[in-house]
Scaffold this motif. Structure first.
Motif, PDB file in Angstrom:
ATOM      1  N   SER A   1      41.638  44.479  50.952  1.00 36.06           N
ATOM      2  CA  SER A   1      42.021  45.572  50.059  1.00 36.06           C
ATOM      3  C   SER A   1      42.846  45.028  48.909  1.00 36.06           C
ATOM      4  O   SER A   1      43.894  44.421  49.139  1.00 36.06           O
ATOM      5  N   PRO A   2      42.426  45.215  47.664  1.00 39.50           N
ATOM      6  CA  PRO A   2      43.210  44.692  46.534  1.00 39.50           C
ATOM      7  C   PRO A   2      44.557  45.393  46.393  1.00 39.50           C
ATOM      8  O   PRO A   2      45.469  44.854  45.789  1.00 39.50           O
ATOM      9  N   GLU A   3      44.641  46.573  46.984  1.00 42.29           N
ATOM     10  CA  GLU A   3      45.918  47.290  46.894  1.00 42.29           C
ATOM     11  C   GLU A   3      47.016  46.571  47.670  1.00 42.29           C
ATOM     12  O   GLU A   3      48.199  46.772  47.420  1.00 42.29           O
TER      13      GLU A   3
ATOM     14  N   GLU B   1      47.630  43.403  47.637  1.00 39.25           N
ATOM     15  CA  GLU B   1      48.167  42.192  47.007  1.00 39.25           C
ATOM     16  C   GLU B   1      48.837  42.487  45.675  1.00 39.25           C
ATOM     17  O   GLU B   1      48.425  41.992  44.655  1.00 39.25           O
ATOM     18  N   HIS B   2      49.854  43.283  45.707  1.00 33.44           N
ATOM     19  CA  HIS B   2      50.667  43.502  44.519  1.00 33.44           C
ATOM     20  C   HIS B   2      51.654  42.365  44.393  1.00 33.44           C
ATOM     21  O   HIS B   2      52.524  42.201  45.234  1.00 33.44           O
ATOM     22  N   ASP B   3      51.534  41.575  43.328  1.00 33.75           N
ATOM     23  CA  ASP B   3      52.476  40.464  43.190  1.00 33.75           C
ATOM     24  C   ASP B   3      53.511  40.766  42.135  1.00 33.75           C
ATOM     25  O   ASP B   3      53.440  41.731  41.403  1.00 33.75           O
TER      26      ASP B   3
ATOM     27  N   PHE C   1      41.147  46.063  39.118  1.00 31.56           N
ATOM     28  CA  PHE C   1      40.314  47.070  39.788  1.00 31.56           C
ATOM     29  C   PHE C   1      40.648  47.156  41.271  1.00 31.56           C
ATOM     30  O   PHE C   1      41.025  46.162  41.882  1.00 31.56           O
TER      31      PHE C   1
ATOM     32  N   ASN D   1      37.536  47.479  46.358  1.00 33.40           N
ATOM     33  CA  ASN D   1      36.917  48.082  47.547  1.00 33.40           C
ATOM     34  C   ASN D   1      36.445  49.509  47.284  1.00 33.40           C
ATOM     35  O   ASN D   1      35.739  50.079  48.093  1.00 33.40           O
TER      36      ASN D   1
ATOM     37  N   LYS E   1      50.546  44.975  35.842  1.00 34.27           N
ATOM     38  CA  LYS E   1      49.903  46.171  36.379  1.00 34.27           C
ATOM     39  C   LYS E   1      50.870  47.077  37.132  1.00 34.27           C
ATOM     40  O   LYS E   1      50.568  48.237  37.374  1.00 34.27           O
ATOM     41  N   ASN E   2      52.036  46.552  37.476  1.00 31.48           N
ATOM     42  CA  ASN E   2      53.017  47.398  38.156  1.00 31.48           C
ATOM     43  C   ASN E   2      53.857  48.217  37.182  1.00 31.48           C
ATOM     44  O   ASN E   2      54.693  49.006  37.598  1.00 31.48           O
TER      45      ASN E   2
ATOM     46  N   ASP F   1      43.648  49.573  39.684  1.00 33.12           N
ATOM     47  CA  ASP F   1      44.758  49.206  40.549  1.00 33.12           C
ATOM     48  C   ASP F   1      46.093  49.254  39.797  1.00 33.12           C
ATOM     49  O   ASP F   1      46.796  48.266  39.696  1.00 33.12           O
TER      50      ASP F   1
END
Lengths: 92, 286
Positions: free
Chosen positions: A86-88, A90-92, B8, B11, B41-42, B61
């Motif tokens: 899940s890419p969610e 891996e928030h870096d 993105f 998934n 992106k945060n 994302d």
């Protein structure tokens, strides 16, 4: 440009994402791409000039152009994309 | 694209849009513009309302918010006011921005609040099977206009300029490079920026009006779009039936959250020496 130092491009196609809308095939200036069984494939990759119009216009993010550089390991392949992670996460 | 794939939710892909829908192209252009600017992106919030276009944040994302119909700009105004340090992007459709959220749109533009709004204009309500919207050109067919619509459409760009937006541009899903360029400028602009991204709906708009496939619709954009720089030297009769693309308006104006912060600081300074109790203290301090 002579045949020896002609730039080569590889087409990374994510077939799972492609919906076969024909946009990339119709707007390719060199008629490199074709549809086969409703999915895009690079029929004449040797005539690709790397303008990336297919990549820019693809509504499904399904096609990518990478320049092949001699002596360098092949770029990331569509098969290397791991959909299970899940890419969610891996928030870096 | 490969360096922008990290923006993105992979998934969640492939997305729900029909084959040939222009919304995917526009989403791709937005992501490439963000990747080019190397934004964190945060620190980006993407807000959307209801409609085909508003499905986009589900695949992105960032911190995303899928809100009620037409109210995306109202929610975005709240986010921007409480956290002015965040970059707020609104992805909305033509029905969402001009019909149900028309009032929010003009008032966000009037305040010139620092929100980047990308209006994906496919001239129809695609999600609910092709009713005509306030952006459907005169004479075009829709489910609710079986003999052609007689209502005159909005010119969204002119409406945004008149309401006070500081950056207004228009591009189509055919002119992707231009679209990416104007989105990048809109993201950098401090103030309310509107990008009208003309998109194709082959399933409803194309089929009902017998235009043909997505490719035919893109060719139609190619024929009907005139760059604003080229239009400046063209005869007015040649521009009949065409629409302008490119950067239509770019003029800086006082930004709402900055002005609001100035007001807060001003009032605080006024009350700095205020110890409490005696009301005259505050009034005499300046």
């Amino acid at each position: 440009m002579s045949e020896q130092n002609k730039r080569r491009f590889e087409h990374v196609i994510r077939e799972r994402w492609c919906k076969g809308c024909n946009i990339c095939v119709a707007f390719c200036p060199k008629q490199v791409l074709e549809l086969k069984n409703g999915k895009v494939f690079a029929a004449r990759p040797e005539s690709c000039i790397g303008c990336k119009l297919c990549e820019l216009r693809c509504p499904d993010f399904a096609i990518e152009i990478h320049e092949v550089i001699e002596g360098k390991a092949e770029g990331r392949d569509a098969a290397h994309l791991d959909f299970s992670v899940s890419p969610e996460a891996e928030h870096d | 694209m490969s360096d922008s794939l990290k923006y993105f939710r992979q998934n969640r892909l492939p997305h729900i849009w029909c084959p040939g829908c222009g919304h995917g192209t526009i989403t791709g252009a937005i992501i490439r513009a963000i990747a080019k600017l190397k934004l964190d992106k945060n620190r980006i919030v993407v807000v959307s309302g209801i409609g085909c276009s508003s499905r986009a944040p589900g695949y992105l994302d960032f911190d995303t918010l899928h809100t009620t119909h037409g109210r995306a700009l109202a929610f975005a105004t709240g986010i921007k006011l409480s956290r002015p340090d965040l970059k707020v992007i609104v992805m909305t459709g033509d029905g969402d921005a001009t019909a149900i959220g028309g009032n929010h749109f003009i008032h966000a533009a009037r305040r010139n609040i620092d929100i980047t709004t990308i209006v994906m204009n496919n001239a129809i309500y695609g999600m609910t099977s092709g009713q005509y919207s306030p952006m459907t050109p005169v004479g075009m067919l829709g489910t609710t206009a079986p003999y052609g619509t007689v209502e005159r459409p909005f010119d969204l760009a002119k409406m945004a300029i008149a309401s006070g937006a500081s950056y207004v541009a228009r591009a189509t899903s055919y002119h992707v490079q231009l679209l990416e360029e104007v989105i990048e400028k809109a993201l950098l602009n401090k103030g309310f920026s509107v990008v009208e991204a003309v998109s194709q709906c082959p399933t409803y708009f194309g089929r009902k009006n017998k235009i043909g496939s997505a490719v035919d619709m893109l060719n139609m954009f190619k024929e009907h779009a005139v760059n604003v720089k080229a239009a400046a030297v063209m005869a007015p009769e040649k521009l009949e039936g065409k629409f302008l693309i490119g950067e239509l308006h770019n003029q800086s104006a006082p930004e709402f959250t900055e002005e609001y912060q100035k007001l807060i600081e001003g009032v605080r300074r006024k009350f700095d020496n205020f110890q409490g109790g005696v009301r005259e203290c505050a009034q005499n301090s300046d």
